[in-house]
Scaffold this motif. Structure first.
Motif, PDB file in Angstrom:
ATOM      1  N   LEU A 152      49.642  82.065  46.068  1.00 29.77           N
ATOM      2  CA  LEU A 152      50.920  81.359  46.019  1.00 29.77           C
ATOM      3  C   LEU A 152      51.803  81.827  47.167  1.00 29.77           C
ATOM      4  O   LEU A 152      51.889  83.022  47.459  1.00 29.77           O
ATOM      5  N   VAL A 153      52.455  80.868  47.820  1.00 27.24           N
ATOM      6  CA  VAL A 153      53.298  81.171  48.973  1.00 27.24           C
ATOM      7  C   VAL A 153      54.445  82.074  48.562  1.00 27.24           C
ATOM      8  O   VAL A 153      55.138  81.822  47.570  1.00 27.24           O
ATOM      9  N   GLU A 154      54.628  83.167  49.325  1.00 28.93           N
ATOM     10  CA  GLU A 154      55.727  84.114  49.153  1.00 28.93           C
ATOM     11  C   GLU A 154      55.718  84.816  47.802  1.00 28.93           C
ATOM     12  O   GLU A 154      56.730  85.366  47.375  1.00 28.93           O
ATOM     13  N   GLU A 155      54.571  84.814  47.113  1.00 24.94           N
ATOM     14  CA  GLU A 155      54.439  85.565  45.872  1.00 24.94           C
ATOM     15  C   GLU A 155      53.783  86.916  46.179  1.00 24.94           C
ATOM     16  O   GLU A 155      53.478  87.228  47.338  1.00 24.94           O
ATOM     17  N   ALA A 156      53.578  87.728  45.147  1.00 17.05           N
ATOM     18  CA  ALA A 156      52.970  89.043  45.331  1.00 17.05           C
ATOM     19  C   ALA A 156      51.578  88.885  45.935  1.00 17.05           C
ATOM     20  O   ALA A 156      50.863  87.914  45.644  1.00 17.05           O
ATOM     21  N   PRO A 157      51.156  89.794  46.803  1.00 18.98           N
ATOM     22  CA  PRO A 157      49.828  89.698  47.420  1.00 18.98           C
ATOM     23  C   PRO A 157      48.713  89.859  46.399  1.00 18.98           C
ATOM     24  O   PRO A 157      48.915  90.407  45.313  1.00 18.98           O
ATOM     25  N   ILE A 196      40.773  87.389  59.787  1.00 17.09           N
ATOM     26  CA  ILE A 196      41.159  86.058  59.321  1.00 17.09           C
ATOM     27  C   ILE A 196      40.704  85.030  60.355  1.00 17.09           C
ATOM     28  O   ILE A 196      40.934  85.201  61.554  1.00 17.09           O
ATOM     29  N   HIS A 197      40.065  83.941  59.892  1.00 18.46           N
ATOM     30  CA  HIS A 197      39.495  82.943  60.787  1.00 18.46           C
ATOM     31  C   HIS A 197      39.896  81.541  60.338  1.00 18.46           C
ATOM     32  O   HIS A 197      40.237  81.323  59.171  1.00 18.46           O
ATOM     33  N   PRO A 198      39.821  80.566  61.237  1.00 18.43           N
ATOM     34  CA  PRO A 198      40.110  79.174  60.868  1.00 18.43           C
ATOM     35  C   PRO A 198      39.067  78.629  59.889  1.00 18.43           C
ATOM     36  O   PRO A 198      37.905  79.055  59.898  1.00 18.43           O
ATOM     37  N   ASP A 199      39.494  77.691  59.061  1.00 15.43           N
ATOM     38  CA  ASP A 199      38.593  77.010  58.144  1.00 15.43           C
ATOM     39  C   ASP A 199      38.074  75.759  58.839  1.00 15.43           C
ATOM     40  O   ASP A 199      38.743  74.726  58.883  1.00 15.43           O
ATOM     41  N   SER A 250      49.021  82.266  60.374  1.00 10.74           N
ATOM     42  CA  SER A 250      50.318  81.815  59.851  1.00 10.74           C
ATOM     43  C   SER A 250      50.208  81.322  58.416  1.00 10.74           C
ATOM     44  O   SER A 250      51.217  81.000  57.787  1.00 10.74           O
ATOM     45  N   ILE A 251      48.976  81.275  57.888  1.00  7.48           N
ATOM     46  CA  ILE A 251      48.751  80.822  56.509  1.00  7.48           C
ATOM     47  C   ILE A 251      48.643  82.012  55.563  1.00  7.48           C
ATOM     48  O   ILE A 251      49.235  82.017  54.480  1.00  7.48           O
ATOM     49  N   ILE A 252      47.904  83.025  55.950  1.00  3.86           N
ATOM     50  CA  ILE A 252      47.771  84.248  55.155  1.00  3.86           C
ATOM     51  C   ILE A 252      47.918  85.454  56.072  1.00  3.86           C
ATOM     52  O   ILE A 252      47.749  85.342  57.293  1.00  3.86           O
ATOM     53  N   THR A 253      48.233  86.584  55.484  1.00  7.00           N
ATOM     54  CA  THR A 253      48.377  87.818  56.264  1.00  7.00           C
ATOM     55  C   THR A 253      47.965  89.015  55.429  1.00  7.00           C
ATOM     56  O   THR A 253      48.011  88.975  54.180  1.00  7.00           O
ATOM     57  N   GLN A 288      48.437  88.151  51.440  1.00  4.88           N
ATOM     58  CA  GLN A 288      49.586  87.399  50.939  1.00  4.88           C
ATOM     59  C   GLN A 288      49.615  86.017  51.590  1.00  4.88           C
ATOM     60  O   GLN A 288      49.310  85.858  52.780  1.00  4.88           O
ATOM     61  N   GLY A 289      49.981  85.005  50.784  1.00  5.96           N
ATOM     62  CA  GLY A 289      50.099  83.648  51.289  1.00  5.96           C
ATOM     63  C   GLY A 289      51.439  83.432  51.978  1.00  5.96           C
ATOM     64  O   GLY A 289      52.477  83.840  51.467  1.00  5.96           O
ATOM     65  N   LEU A 290      51.413  82.770  53.152  1.00  6.98           N
ATOM     66  CA  LEU A 290      52.632  82.519  53.919  1.00  6.98           C
ATOM     67  C   LEU A 290      53.046  81.058  53.859  1.00  6.98           C
ATOM     68  O   LEU A 290      54.233  80.744  53.744  1.00  6.98           O
ATOM     69  N   GLN A 291      52.063  80.152  53.976  1.00  4.50           N
ATOM     70  CA  GLN A 291      52.356  78.728  53.873  1.00  4.50           C
ATOM     71  C   GLN A 291      51.090  77.991  53.431  1.00  4.50           C
ATOM     72  O   GLN A 291      49.998  78.552  53.429  1.00  4.50           O
ATOM     73  N   THR A 292      51.255  76.718  53.058  1.00  7.07           N
ATOM     74  CA  THR A 292      50.154  75.940  52.521  1.00  7.07           C
ATOM     75  C   THR A 292      49.059  75.726  53.569  1.00  7.07           C
ATOM     76  O   THR A 292      49.337  75.420  54.731  1.00  7.07           O
ATOM     77  N   GLY A 293      47.821  75.896  53.152  1.00  2.62           N
ATOM     78  CA  GLY A 293      46.686  75.715  54.044  1.00  2.62           C
ATOM     79  C   GLY A 293      45.494  76.508  53.549  1.00  2.62           C
ATOM     80  O   GLY A 293      45.534  77.119  52.477  1.00  2.62           O
TER      81      GLY A 293
END
Length: 266
Positions: free
Chosen positions: A155-160, A187-190, A202-205, A236-241
């Motif tokens: 979930l975006v901006e929720e706990a990792p 981390i790699h592109p899907d 920019s999607i996860i970190t 952690q999720g940063l944005q949808t993707g």
């Protein structure tokens, strides 16, 4: 005469019965002692055992990094010994503030880089009772790894979310611990998501355990403080993707041996 004979027989039968009763009572006490010997318990009545009867650890890689596992007893004070310290060593931990000389934990460490499976036995002897506990230690090489997580939807901006590496030997047995080993997480592109327009970073970190409310052992914290990562990480999720998380064991292998690696889509 008949009455006298009757009382004599009655007395003899009573004596025989009492002797038989005392023999049974003695046998019961003896069995109780034997049972207590082989099922040690503390003064509080808790049966004393180790947290694991058998431990599987990976053989040391070329870098010399050694995996370890902590054996724990519920109660008592123990001395620790390995039957083959050249295969697996054990050292006591003294963690009780009120009993600084009392050890209930023993750290088992792999001491060999042998490719074939080796074994040792760790013995823990309770200082007061002399009760002996044992744990079989197996050392083998890692053949493959897998990434474990409770969910792949962040979930975006929720706990990792915590991701963990599980390693297997040639027979598919799971290693008890990978503590101390270094892994390369990336981390790699899907590529399957053709509609993806954001960079995967920019999607996860990745999030350090030190910057979260999650508990981590000292080994993981030490690796993170030195810019490395172990068998556990936080994402952690940063944005949808969607993105691909990949893990690889950071060790050198023979030419014909594939490097253990695994990937998951989140």
């Amino acid at each position: 005469g008949f009455i006298k004979l009757y009382y004599i027989l009655q007395k003899k039968l009573t004596d025989i019965f009492m002797q038989l009763l005392m023999s049974l009572l003695t046998l019961h006490i003896l069995l109780l002692v034997i049972s207590t010997r082989f099922k040690p318990s503390s003064q509080s009545g808790i049966e004393i055992t180790l947290n694991q009867p058998q431990v599987l650890l990976p053989a040391n890689p070329e870098s010399g990094v050694r995996a370890n596992f902590t054996l724990k007893a519920v109660d008592g004070c123990f001395t620790w010994k390995s039957t083959r310290p050249e295969v697996a060593s054990v050292r006591p931990l003294f963690l009780l503030p009120d009993k600084p000389q009392c050890s209930r934990h023993g750290v088992v460490t792999s001491e060999t880089d042998a490719i074939s499976r080796l074994s040792a036995v760790v013995l823990a002897e309770e200082l007061i009772s002399g009760h002996l506990l044992r744990c079989d230690i197996l050392i083998d090489s890692i053949q493959r790894i897998a990434i474990k997580t409770t969910t792949r939807e962040l979930l975006v901006e929720e706990a990792p979310e915590e991701f963990e590496i599980i390693a297997y030997d040639q027979e598919g047995n799971v290693f008890s611990s990978l503590g101390g080993l270094k892994f390369h997480w990336s981390i790699h592109p899907d590529d399957e998501n053709k509609m993806q327009k954001y960079a995967p970073e920019s999607i996860i970190t990745f999030v350090k355990f030190a910057n979260s409310n999650y508990e981590a052992d000292d080994v993981i914290k030490d690796l993170e403080s030195r810019g490395s990562r172990g068998d556990r990480i936080l994402i952690q999720g940063l944005q949808t993707g969607t993105a691909i998380v990949r893990a690889r064991w950071m060790e050198s292998f023979p030419v014909d041996t594939p490097t253990p690696v695994d990937s998951v889509r989140v």
